[in-house]
Design an enzyme around this catalytic site. Structure first.
Site, PDB file in Angstrom:
ATOM      1  N   HIS A 299      58.512  95.433  47.289  1.00  0.00           N
ATOM      2  CA  HIS A 299      59.683  94.901  47.998  1.00  0.00           C
ATOM      3  C   HIS A 299      59.245  94.089  49.219  1.00  0.00           C
ATOM      4  CE1 HIS A 299      63.936  94.558  48.531  1.00  0.00           C
ATOM      5  NE2 HIS A 299      64.032  95.319  49.603  1.00  0.00           N
TER       6      HIS A 299
ATOM      7  N   HIS B 117      59.559  92.812  54.724  1.00  0.00           N
ATOM      8  CA  HIS B 117      60.991  92.638  54.485  1.00  0.00           C
ATOM      9  C   HIS B 117      61.573  91.502  55.353  1.00  0.00           C
ATOM     10  CE1 HIS B 117      65.199  93.681  53.616  1.00  0.00           C
ATOM     11  NE2 HIS B 117      64.733  94.452  52.653  1.00  0.00           N
TER      12      HIS B 117
ATOM     13  N   HIS C  98      69.502 102.351  48.181  1.00  0.00           N
ATOM     14  CA  HIS C  98      68.589 102.129  49.298  1.00  0.00           C
ATOM     15  C   HIS C  98      68.065 103.452  49.844  1.00  0.00           C
ATOM     16  CE1 HIS C  98      70.723  98.316  48.941  1.00  0.00           C
ATOM     17  NE2 HIS C  98      69.665  97.768  49.507  1.00  0.00           N
TER      18      HIS C  98
ATOM     19  N   ASP D 219      65.511 100.702  47.232  1.00  0.00           N
ATOM     20  CA  ASP D 219      64.821  99.705  48.059  1.00  0.00           C
ATOM     21  C   ASP D 219      64.568 100.241  49.468  1.00  0.00           C
ATOM     22  OD1 ASP D 219      65.228  98.084  45.878  1.00  0.00           O
ATOM     23  OD2 ASP D 219      66.396  96.560  46.942  1.00  0.00           O
TER      24      ASP D 219
END
Length: 213
Positions: free
Chosen positions: A86, A90, A181, A35
């Site tokens: 994603h 964010h 991540h 991510d």
């Protein structure tokens, strides 16, 4: 390190085409997901590492960062990895209205389609925050959401060596989707230790299955 049992059980009641919590349980299969990228320092290191070990992964990208680093997205696609959505910026999704949430998703879909022309992508909500309204909107559209079944904890203030030790002592099961991540060097440092062990043990590092049109 696994998704909390109560949440995993609840999400597991939903069909995989709507919410994917685990991948196909092919013997030895493991699904790495990253991510928060792309990142100019950390993404190239991850891609180099994956290439050395013949591994594939899924990258859940943030739209704003896609705009800033398009060459990295091109490299992700060229090297056989999968793209995921994603969100665009964010944000804290639970603080947004449904239309704002959908705008975040749709804007990033358009950006990603410039690179692989897939047109449809799995969506992973920032911080895993998914409102019932957004889930219902996705169900109506036949849209897929990707969660995870195994959390690497690479966002915590622990050393990569400690986290790699946890992975070694409590290894993912066949079909697990591993959350990592791409906004720090921690994931690469963990994988430098774990990828040789996994490959020696017969594990296959795969991207998530493609979204069905």
């Amino acid at each position: 390190m696994r998704l909390k049992p109560s949440r995993r059980q609840l999400l597991g009641l939903l069909p995989d085409r709507l919410v994917l919590v685990r991948g196909p349980r092919t013997p030895g299969a493991l699904y790495l997901t990253f991510d928060d990228g792309p990142h100019p320092e950390h993404t190239p290191r991850l891609l180099d590492l994956l290439a050395r070990h013949g591994a594939r992964a899924s990258f859940f990208l943030v739209g704003q960062r896609v705009e800033r680093h398009p060459a990295l997205v091109e490299r992700i696609v060229a090297e056989g990895h999968a793209l995921g959505n994603h969100s665009y910026s964010h944000p804290m999704f639970h603080q947004l209205g449904l239309r704002q949430q959908l705008d975040e998703v749709e804007r990033t879909d358009r950006l990603l389609s410039n690179f692989d022309h897939a047109g449809s992508y799995r969506f992973r909500p920032p911080r895993g925050s998914m409102s019932p309204a957004l889930l219902l909107a996705f169900a109506r559209r036949g849209r897929g959401i990707a969660y995870w079944s195994y959390d690497s904890l690479d966002y915590q203030s622990r050393s990569p060596g400690e986290l790699a030790g946890l992975l070694a002592r409590r290894p993912p099961a066949d079909g697990d989707i591993v959350l990592m991540h791409d906004d720090s060097g921690c994931a690469a440092q963990i994988l430098e230790r774990m990828l040789p062990l996994w490959r020696a043990g017969g594990r296959h590092l795969l991207a998530l299955p493609k979204v069905r049109a």
